[in-house]
Design a protein around this motif. Structure first.
Motif: not given
Length: 635
Positions: A278-280, A284-286, A297-306
Motif C-alpha cells: 500500500x505505502x511503497x 501508493x503510485x496510483x 499536494x499528496x504524492x506517492x513519495x509522501x506515502x513511502x516516507x511515512x
C-alpha cells in the motif's frame, strides 16, 4: 431431616439477597438500553456490523487488539459517513503484563504543503476564506469557480480547504492497524480484514448512510470517481439496498494477497509486505498519481516516507485512577489537565449536573482548551512543556483563575514554562461568524473499544476520509480532510508544515485502577470529544453510574476554544446544554454569564462507547450511547 435441610437452604438464599441488597448499588435510572456484560469479551463501536466483525475475531481466539483492528477495518468500509479507509486512527493498547502504548496513527502533511502555498493561494483568489474546493484538473480546465466547502454547513472554510484534494494527509489507517497487529496482536491481516472485504462486496445500506449520500451529493458529485461509487446507476441508494464498493474490495484483497505470498517468511515479514504494497508499491503510485493530477499536494513519495510510530502515552492520575491519553499531537492530554484542575473540588458534593458542577467543569475545560490552543502541536516539530502542563502544581495555580460565580469570556492560556497561572502575552481572539446550528454539524469520526477475557485493553478513535471525500480513482480509497486542522498562523505550534502532523481532536482513553484494567472509552464529536468523555468518566468515578447510565446521562459542552475545523472560529462563553438539564439549573447558569444554547434532549455531538473491567470478578461490562447509534456486544 429433609425438611430441616430445605429450611436451611431457603434461609441461606434469603440471607444472600439481604446481603446483596445491603451492599450493591441498585440503579433506579431509566436507560434506553441495558449495560451489556460478559466474561469473554466486550466489543463496542459505531455500527452493529462493525462490532460483529470484532466479536467474530474474539470468538475465533483473537485477543482485544485483533478484534479492535477487525472492527476498525469493517468500520472503514461501512461507516463512510464518519470514517473510511483513507483516514486516520490513534490507538491506545494495554496488554496484560505490558505498559500502555500508543499507535500514533495520524498521517503527515504532504511535502508540498507549506504555509506559503496556502497563504498565496488565498491571496490569488482575492479572499482568505474562498477558493476552489475540488481543484480537479477537469474543473480547473472548465474554468469553474467552485468555493471551498466547509465541513459544517453554514460555516466558512479556512485558508486550508476543509475538503477536496488539498485537505488530504497521508492515509494512516492500514499502517496503524498493521503496526497494532504486528506488535500486540496474534492474528494475520487476512483474518482480521476478511469481514471488511465481505462488507465491501456488499452490505445492506442503512438510513444514516443514505442520508449522508443525499445531503453530500452536490459536493462529491464534482469528482467523477466519488460520484460513480456513491451514486450507483446515477441515483442515491435506497435504504436496504445492497451497497457495493467493488474497487475498495479489490484493493483490500490485493493487500492481503501480498501478505499470503510472503507467509513463509514469517508473520512479521508477511505483515510488512502487505503494508508496503500500500505505502511503497503500486497502490501508493496510483493514489499519488491521482492526487497530483487532480489538484492535490499528496504524492506517492509522501506515502513511502511515512510509518506509524509506537509512542508513549500522556499519563495522569485522578483520585487514584490512572488515566492514559495520546501525546500532544492530539488534544488528549487536555483531559488530564482538566482532571488535575477538578481534583481540587468536591464534585460529588456539588451533585451531578448541578449549577455548581456544570459551571466548575465548564470553566476548567476553558482553561484546558486555552492551553491546547496555545501549546499543543506535533512534538517532532515543536517543543512542548509537557511535564509542566500535566503537573499537579501547575493545575493548583491555574485553579485560582476559576471564578465560582462568573463565567470567563476570554481565552486564558497559562505560562507552564515559568509556572505561572496566566501567560502575560496572551492575546484575545475574536471572530464574528455566527454559530453553526447543531443539527448541521458534521458527524465525523467513530469509536472502537474492546476488552477481552484476559483484561487486554484496546481503545481507538477512527476518523477522516468521510463524505464528502475525493475517491482516489479506481483504488476505491476515500482521501482524508485532516490537513484543515492545521493553522496558517506562523506563531502557532500547529502551523502547517511539510511532513508535520496537524494537531487533531481524536482522543481514545484508557484507565487503570491500582495498575489493573478499569475502563476504555472513546467517542466521535470533534472538539467535543474530551468534554463528553470527561463527563462520562466523572459519571462513573464520582457518581457511581454503570457504563450505560454514564453515556446516557444529560451532557453539556462549551465552544470556548479555537475550532479545529473549517475557519477555526472562537465562540467566547458559548455553552451548549441538553434540554434534559432542569430549567432551574439553566437559569442559574445564565445568571453566571454563560452564553447558553439549549440543545435537543439528546442533542450533544459526542456519542461514546465505554467498557469497564472488574479485576476481581473478571466481568466485563459495556455501554453504548444511543445519541448517534453506538453499539456494544458482550460475550
Amino acid at each position: 431431616m429433609r425438611a430441616q435441610r430445605r429450611f436451611l437452604s431457603y434461609l441461606s438464599i434469603a440471607l444472600a439477597f439481604t446481603v446483596i441488597g445491603a451492599t450493591l448499588r441498585i440503579s433506579s435510572a431509566d436507560t434506553f438500553r441495558p449495560a451489556v456484560r460478559g466474561r469473554r469479551g466486550v466489543v463496542a463501536g459505531g455500527q452493529p456490523l462493525s462490532v460483529e466483525a470484532g466479536m467474530r475475531i474474539l470468538q475465533h481466539g483473537g485477543n482485544a487488539v485483533d478484534a479492535g483492528v477487525a472492527t476498525i477495518l469493517a468500520a472503514s468500509v461501512i461507516e463512510f459517513s464518519h470514517f473510511s479507509f483513507g483516514g486516520e486512527v490513534p490507538i491506545l493498547i494495554k496488554l496484560k503484563g505490558r505498559d500502555v502504548a500508543v499507535i500514533e496513527g495520524m498521517g503527515t502533511a504532504p511535502a508540498k504543503a507549506t504555509r506559503e502555498f496556502f497563504v498565496n493561494r488565498a491571496q490569488q483568489r482575492g479572499a482568505v476564506t474562498t477558493a476552489t474546493a475540488p481543484d480537479s484538473s477537469a474543473t480547473l480546465r472548465a474554468g469553474n469557480g467552485n468555493q471551498d466547502m466547509p465541513t459544517m454547513a453554514g460555516a466558512r472554510s479556512g485558508m486550508i480547504p476543509s475538503t477536496g484534494p488539498l485537505a488530504a494527509t497521508v492515509p494512516a489507517v492500514l499502517d496503524a492497524c498493521v503496526t497494532a497487529l504486528d506488535q500486540f496482536g496474534t492474528r494475520t491481516l487476512a483474518e482480521v480484514m476478511q469481514p471488511a472485504i465481505e462488507l465491501a462486496d456488499g452490505f445492506p445500506i442503512d438510513e444514516l448512510r443514505v442520508q449522508y449520500i443525499t445531503t453530500r451529493a452536490p459536493i462529491f458529485s464534482q469528482w467523477p470517481d466519488a460520484k460513480r461509487v456513491f451514486l450507483p446507476n446515477g441515483a442515491v441508494p435506497k435504504v436496504g439496498d445492497v451497497f457495493v464498493q467493488a474497487d475498495l474490495a479489490r484493493t483490500l484483497r490485493s493487500i492481503v494477497s501480498n501478505e499470503r505470498r510472503n507467509a513463509r517468511r514469517g508473520r512479521h515479514a508477511a505483515l510488512m509486505a502487505a503494508r508496503d504494497y500500500f505505502y511503497k508499491g503500486p497502490l501508493a503510485k496510483r493514489i499519488g498519481d491521482y492526487m497530483q493530477t487532480h489538484g492535490g499536494l499528496l504524492a506517492a513519495a509522501d506515502l513511502v516516507g511515512w510509518h506509524a510510530k509506537v509512542g508513549a502515552p500522556a499519563k495522569g492520575e485522578y483520585r487514584g485512577y490512572e488515566v492514559y491519553k495520546t501525546g500532544f499531537w492530539a488534544q488528549g492530554p487536555m483531559m488530564i489537565e482538566v482532571l488535575n484542575l477538578l481534583e481540587g473540588y468536591d464534585l460529588k458534593k456539588m451533585g451531578q449536573n448541578s449549577p455548581e458542577y456544570i459551571h466548575t467543569v465548564t470553566e476548567a475545560l476553558k482553561l484546558g482548551f486555552a492551553d491546547r490552543d496555545r501549546f499543543y502541536g506535533d512534538p517532532d516539530f515543536v517543543k512542548i512543556p509537557s511535564q509542566q502542563l500535566l503537573s499537579k502544581d501547575y493545575a493548583r495555580m491555574r485553579r485560582s483563575l476559576i471564578d465560582g460565580q462568573n463565567a470567563s469570556l476570554s481565552q486564558r492560556p497559562g505560562d507552564p514554562a515559568n509556572m505561572r497561572p496566566l501567560l502575560a502575552s496572551a492575546s484575545q481572539i475574536s471572530y464574528n461568524a455566527a454559530p453553526v446550528p447543531e443539527i448541521e454539524k458534521a458527524n465525523d469520526t467513530t469509536c472502537v473499544n474492546v476488552i477481552d477475557k484476559n483484561g487486554n485493553m484496546f481503545s481507538a478513535t477512527p476518523s477522516g476520509a468521510w463524505l464528502p471525500a475525493v475517491v482516489a480513482g479506481d483504488t476505491g480509497v476515500l482521501m482524508g480532510q485532516r490537513l484543515q486542522s492545521a493553522l496558517t498562523d506562523p506563531n502557532s505550534p500547529n502551523v502547517v508544515a511539510p511532513g508535520k502532523r496537524p494537531r487533531i481532536t481524536l482522543t481514545p482513553t484508557l484507565v487503570l485502577k491500582n495498575g489493573e484494567p478499569f475502563m476504555v472509552l472513546s467517542t466521535p464529536g470533534g472538539d467535543n470529544q474530551d468534554q463528553g468523555l470527561l463527563q462520562v468518566l466523572l459519571n462513573v468515578i464520582e457518581f457511581g453510574m454503570n457504563p450505560q447510565e454514564a453515556v446516557e446521562a444529560p451532557r453539556f459542552d462549551t465552544q470556548h476554544y479555537i475550532s479545529s475545523f473549517d475557519n477555526h472560529e472562537f465562540m467566547p462563553g458559548l455553552l451548549n446544554v441538553e434540554s434534559r438539564i432542569p430549567p432551574e439549573v439553566i437559569s442559574q447558569l445564565n445568571s453566571r454569564g454563560h452564553k447558553l444554547k439549549i440543545q435537543a434532549a439528546w442533542g450533544t455531538g459526542s456519542s461514546p462507547t465505554v467498557i469497564m473491567y472488574d479485576a476481581r470478578s473478571k466481568v466485563i461490562s459495556g455501554g453504548a450511547d444511543p445519541r448517534r447509534g453506538r453499539y456494544a456486544v458482550a460475550w
